[in-house]
Design an enzyme around this catalytic site. Structure first.
Site, short mmCIF file in Angstrom:
data_model
loop_
_atom_site.label_atom_id
_atom_site.label_comp_id
_atom_site.label_asym_id
_atom_site.label_seq_id
_atom_site.Cartn_x
_atom_site.Cartn_y
_atom_site.Cartn_z
CD GLU A 221 78.40 35.90 47.58
OE1 GLU A 221 77.82 36.00 48.66
OE2 GLU A 221 79.51 36.39 47.34
CG MET B 236 63.02 33.56 36.99
SD MET B 236 63.58 34.83 38.13
CE MET B 236 62.92 34.19 39.65
CD GLU C 262 62.68 45.50 38.03
OE1 GLU C 262 62.94 44.70 37.12
OE2 GLU C 262 62.06 45.17 39.06
N GLY D 239 59.23 39.03 30.21
CA GLY D 239 60.27 39.78 29.51
C GLY D 239 60.00 41.26 29.37
CB SER D 240 58.14 43.80 31.31
OG SER D 240 58.74 43.81 32.58
CG HIS E 250 68.02 41.35 42.88
ND1 HIS E 250 67.57 40.05 42.81
CD2 HIS E 250 67.82 41.76 44.15
CE1 HIS E 250 67.13 39.68 44.01
NE2 HIS E 250 67.27 40.70 44.84
CB THR F 84 80.26 37.66 40.64
OG1 THR F 84 79.33 37.91 41.71
CG2 THR F 84 80.87 38.97 40.17
C1 GRF Z 1 61.93 41.75 37.36
O1 GRF Z 1 61.32 42.28 38.51
C2 GRF Z 1 63.40 41.58 37.58
O2 GRF Z 1 63.96 42.54 38.42
C3 GRF Z 1 63.48 40.23 38.22
O3 GRF Z 1 62.48 39.46 37.61
C4 GRF Z 1 61.47 40.33 37.09
C5 GRF Z 1 61.40 40.02 35.63
O4 GRF Z 1 60.37 40.71 35.00
N1 GRF Z 1 64.80 39.69 38.08
P1 GRF Z 1 60.31 40.75 33.42
O5 GRF Z 1 60.35 39.31 32.91
O6 GRF Z 1 61.48 41.54 32.92
O7 GRF Z 1 59.01 41.39 33.09
#
Ligand code: GRF
Length: 198
Positions: free
Chosen positions: A140, A87, A171, A12-13, A106, A138
């Site tokens: 997809e 996930m 991110e 959860g970073s 993503h 969405t």
């Molecule tokens: C991140 O790289 C995000 O882009 C992907 O999964 C990873 C999650 O990392 N969907 P975190 O749990 O937010 O640290």
């Protein structure tokens, strides 16, 4: 105040970056994980954020899990659902329910490299740039209107983890900025194109 529910599966970073951004007008109503052992749950709980673990293994079908998840989200009166390393593949009924108010991040420059192992695949493809994308969700997987993207160079000696770390740093800036834009009502979706007003 906009109520935000963040969905995680692991550390959860990105969730932490959004919480720590302290976005004015954003109320982090809950952090929900589909794995009871998701490390991010403890981090959020320590900060007084409501947390919930909904173990997907306890549900007989994807539809049943998504229905329980939607019930929990709606109980928070969520204005925005934020997938942050969540996930799970979501059913079309679920993505439709939150159309235009559910974001995902993503770790690639979409539409390249949907799915898993994005950094390794970018290196093997010889890409000179990699990056991350915040998009509306969405039906997809890893498609949907793109809000923001950030690019980083792929260096000659990069491996999967060095590239992942460089992308992750982006991110952590990009996702809070997208959530802030949503909360401030600056996002206009026009088909697949998103305009973000200054
Ligand atoms: C991140 O790289 C995000 O882009 C992907 O999964 C990873 C999650 O990392 N969907 P975190 O749990 O937010 O640290």
């Amino acid at each position: 105040m906009k109520n935000i529910v963040i969905l995680i599966s692991g550390r959860g970073s990105n969730m932490q970056a959004i919480v720590e951004a302290g976005i004015p007008g954003a109320n982090i109503a809950a952090v929900i994980a589909n794995r009871p052992d998701a490390a991010g749950l403890a981090w959020a709980a320590e900060r007084g954020i409501a947390t919930l673990a909904l173990d997907h293994k306890l549900y007989g079908s994807r539809e049943a899990f998504d229905a329980a998840l939607a019930e929990a989200i709606d109980a928070c009166h969520a204005d925005l659902v934020v997938l942050a390393g969540f996930m799970r593949i979501l059913t079309p009924a679920f993505t439709e329910r939150y159309a235009g108010r559910m974001l995902n991040i993503h770790p690639s420059l979409l539409p390249a490299f949907t799915g898993l192992h994005t950094h390794q695949r970018a290196i093997e493809a010889g890409c000179k740039l990699a990056g991350c994308t915040v998009h509306f969700v969405t039906a997809e997987l890893d498609h949907g209107p793109i809000v923001f993207q950030a690019a980083v160079p792929v260096l000659d000696d990069d491996n999967e983890s060095t590239l992942a770390a460089r992308v992750l740093a982006e991110e952590h800036k990009l996702y809070p900025a997208a959530v802030r834009a949503f909360v401030e009502g600056r996002i206009v979706i026009d088909g697949l194109r998103v305009k973000v007003r200054d």
